[in-house]
Design a protein around this motif. Structure first.
Motif, PDB file in Angstrom:
ATOM      1  N   SER A  76     -19.821  -2.413  -3.063  1.00  0.00           N
ATOM      2  CA  SER A  76     -18.564  -2.001  -2.462  1.00  0.00           C
ATOM      3  C   SER A  76     -17.879  -3.170  -1.775  1.00  0.00           C
ATOM      4  CB  SER A  76     -18.817  -0.874  -1.452  1.00  0.00           C
ATOM      5  OG  SER A  76     -17.644  -0.573  -0.753  1.00  0.00           O
ATOM      6  N   ALA A 131     -16.552  -5.645  -4.433  1.00  0.00           N
ATOM      7  CA  ALA A 131     -15.333  -5.150  -5.075  1.00  0.00           C
ATOM      8  C   ALA A 131     -14.144  -5.283  -4.128  1.00  0.00           C
ATOM      9  CB  ALA A 131     -15.509  -3.705  -5.509  1.00  0.00           C
ATOM     10  N   HIS A 132     -14.369  -4.934  -2.856  1.00  0.00           N
ATOM     11  CA  HIS A 132     -13.286  -5.018  -1.869  1.00  0.00           C
ATOM     12  C   HIS A 132     -12.906  -6.473  -1.599  1.00  0.00           C
ATOM     13  CE1 HIS A 132     -10.714  -3.416   1.191  1.00  0.00           C
ATOM     14  NE2 HIS A 132     -11.241  -4.217   2.095  1.00  0.00           N
ATOM     15  N   GLN A 147     -12.879  -8.877  -3.553  1.00  0.00           N
ATOM     16  CA  GLN A 147     -12.165  -9.485  -4.660  1.00  0.00           C
ATOM     17  C   GLN A 147     -10.744  -8.961  -4.823  1.00  0.00           C
ATOM     18  OE1 GLN A 147     -13.223 -12.197  -6.306  1.00  0.00           O
ATOM     19  NE2 GLN A 147     -14.851 -12.105  -4.804  1.00  0.00           N
ATOM     20  N   GLU A 148     -10.277  -8.166  -3.862  1.00  0.00           N
ATOM     21  CA  GLU A 148      -8.923  -7.634  -3.927  1.00  0.00           C
ATOM     22  C   GLU A 148      -7.917  -8.786  -3.957  1.00  0.00           C
ATOM     23  OE1 GLU A 148      -5.848  -4.858  -1.348  1.00  0.00           O
ATOM     24  OE2 GLU A 148      -7.834  -5.302  -0.549  1.00  0.00           O
ATOM     25  N   THR A 149      -7.111  -8.821  -4.993  1.00  0.00           N
ATOM     26  CA  THR A 149      -6.075  -9.838  -5.106  1.00  0.00           C
ATOM     27  C   THR A 149      -4.720  -9.154  -4.982  1.00  0.00           C
ATOM     28  OG1 THR A 149      -6.012  -9.676  -7.511  1.00  0.00           O
ATOM     29  CG2 THR A 149      -7.539 -11.292  -6.573  1.00  0.00           C
ATOM     30  N   PHE A 150      -3.743  -9.895  -4.486  1.00  0.00           N
ATOM     31  CA  PHE A 150      -2.409  -9.317  -4.327  1.00  0.00           C
ATOM     32  C   PHE A 150      -1.387 -10.419  -4.117  1.00  0.00           C
ATOM     33  CE2 PHE A 150      -4.469  -9.467  -0.193  1.00  0.00           C
ATOM     34  CZ  PHE A 150      -3.482  -9.911   0.687  1.00  0.00           C
ATOM     35  N   TYR A 199     -11.718 -14.928  -2.923  1.00  0.00           N
ATOM     36  CA  TYR A 199     -12.317 -15.195  -1.624  1.00  0.00           C
ATOM     37  C   TYR A 199     -13.502 -16.115  -1.799  1.00  0.00           C
ATOM     38  CZ  TYR A 199      -9.424 -11.218  -0.463  1.00  0.00           C
ATOM     39  OH  TYR A 199      -8.351 -10.388  -0.306  1.00  0.00           O
ATOM     40  N   PRO A 210     -10.857  -9.550   3.678  1.00  0.00           N
ATOM     41  CA  PRO A 210      -9.673  -8.803   3.247  1.00  0.00           C
ATOM     42  C   PRO A 210      -8.705  -8.514   4.399  1.00  0.00           C
ATOM     43  CG  PRO A 210     -11.607  -7.908   2.185  1.00  0.00           C
ATOM     44  CD  PRO A 210     -12.092  -8.882   3.225  1.00  0.00           C
ATOM     45  N   THR A 211      -9.230  -8.188   5.574  1.00  0.00           N
ATOM     46  CA  THR A 211      -8.375  -7.959   6.744  1.00  0.00           C
ATOM     47  C   THR A 211      -7.709  -9.256   7.167  1.00  0.00           C
ATOM     48  OG1 THR A 211      -9.801  -6.147   7.465  1.00  0.00           O
ATOM     49  CG2 THR A 211      -8.360  -7.136   9.145  1.00  0.00           C
ATOM     50  N   LYS A 244      -4.838 -10.113   4.860  1.00  0.00           N
ATOM     51  CA  LYS A 244      -3.635  -9.307   5.093  1.00  0.00           C
ATOM     52  C   LYS A 244      -2.956  -9.637   6.414  1.00  0.00           C
ATOM     53  CE  LYS A 244      -4.882  -5.703   1.934  1.00  0.00           C
ATOM     54  NZ  LYS A 244      -5.470  -4.412   1.719  1.00  0.00           N
ATOM     55  N   LYS A 272       2.991  -8.048   2.895  1.00  0.00           N
ATOM     56  CA  LYS A 272       3.684  -7.424   1.765  1.00  0.00           C
ATOM     57  C   LYS A 272       5.188  -7.706   1.784  1.00  0.00           C
ATOM     58  CE  LYS A 272       4.880  -2.879   0.915  1.00  0.00           C
ATOM     59  NZ  LYS A 272       4.704  -1.468   1.043  1.00  0.00           N
TER      60      LYS A 272
END
Length: 188
Positions: A16, A19-20, A22-25, A64, A91-92, A95, A100
Motif C-alpha cells: 500500500s 503504491a501510494h 509512486q503517485e505521480t501528478f 520518489y 506524498p504529503t 503536495k 494543483k
C-alpha cells in the motif's frame, strides 16, 4: 498462524505504501524554490550558484526517492529534498510543494507591493502566511510543527536564521534577524 497474519499485514502495508509513494501528478510550484539545477531543498537556502524557480512554474511529479520527490521542470529532471520536514510522508510533502492550482492567478490579484515581494523572494509587512510561503517557501516542520502560530522560524543559509512575526489576523508584522540577513529576506 499469528506470524503468517502479521507477515501478511506487513506485506499489505508495504504494498500500500509503495503504491501510494509512486503517485505521480502534474501541478505547479506553490512557492519560489532555489535550485542548483538538479536539486531543491525544503530549507530553501540562498546559496551561491542557486537560482530561483518561481512560484507557479509547471511541475510534473515523476516519482520518489530516499527523502526526495522526483520532478520534471521544463523538461529537466530535478528533486525536491525533504531534508528537514521528515515528519511528513513523501506524498504529503510533494503536495505541499507541488499544488494543483496555479498560484499565479492569486499572485496577480495581490497589491503591487506584495506581488513585487513575492517576485523578489522576500517578505513584506502585511503578507499572509500563504503569501510568505509563496515568497520564501514553507517553513521546515522540524522547527515549525504548527503553522498557525505567531512566529515562523526560517533560514536563508545554514547560519542565517530569521523569524517571521504574525499578528492575530495572520499578517506579517516584521522580521527579526541580523541586519545583513534582513536585507536579503525583507523589504519595507
Amino acid at each position: 498462524m499469528l506470524l503468517r497474519s502479521l507477515a501478511g499485514a506487513a506485506l499489505l502495508g508495504t504494498l500500500s505504501l509503495a503504491a501510494h509513494a509512486q503517485e505521480t501528478f502534474d501541478g505547479f510550484l506553490c512557492c519560489n524554490l532555489r535550485t542548483d539545477g538538479s536539486w531543491m531543498s525544503d530549507a530553501n537556502y540562498a546559496e551561491s550558484g542557486k537560482r530561483i524557480v518561481p512560484a507557479g512554474t509547471p511541475v510534473r511529479v515523476t516519482g520518489y526517492g530516499r527523502q526526495r520527490v522526483l520532478v520534471e521542470i521544463n523538461g529537466a529532471k530535478q528533486a525536491i529534498g525533504n531534508d528537514y520536514s521528515r515528519d511528513l510522508d513523501l506524498p504529503t510533502f510533494a503536495k505541499r510543494w507541488v499544488v494543483k492550482d496555479d498560484p499565479n492567478a492569486k499572485i496577480a490579484s495581490y497589491p503591487p507591493k506584495i506581488r513585487e515581494a513575492i517576485k523578489s523572494a522576500r517578505i513584506t509587512k502585511g503578507m499572509t502566511r500563504e503569501q510568505v510561503a509563496m515568497a520564501v517557501g514553507w517553513p521546515i516542520t522540524s522547527e515549525n510543527p504548527n503553522l498557525d502560530v505567531a512566529l515562523w522560524r526560517m533560514w536563508i543559509s545554514s547560519f542565517g536564521g530569521y523569524s517571521v512575526m504574525f499578528d492575530k489576523a495572520g499578517k506579517v508584522t516584521g522580521v527579526d534577524t541580523d541586519p545583513q540577513t534582513k536585507v536579503l529576506v525583507y523589504v519595507d
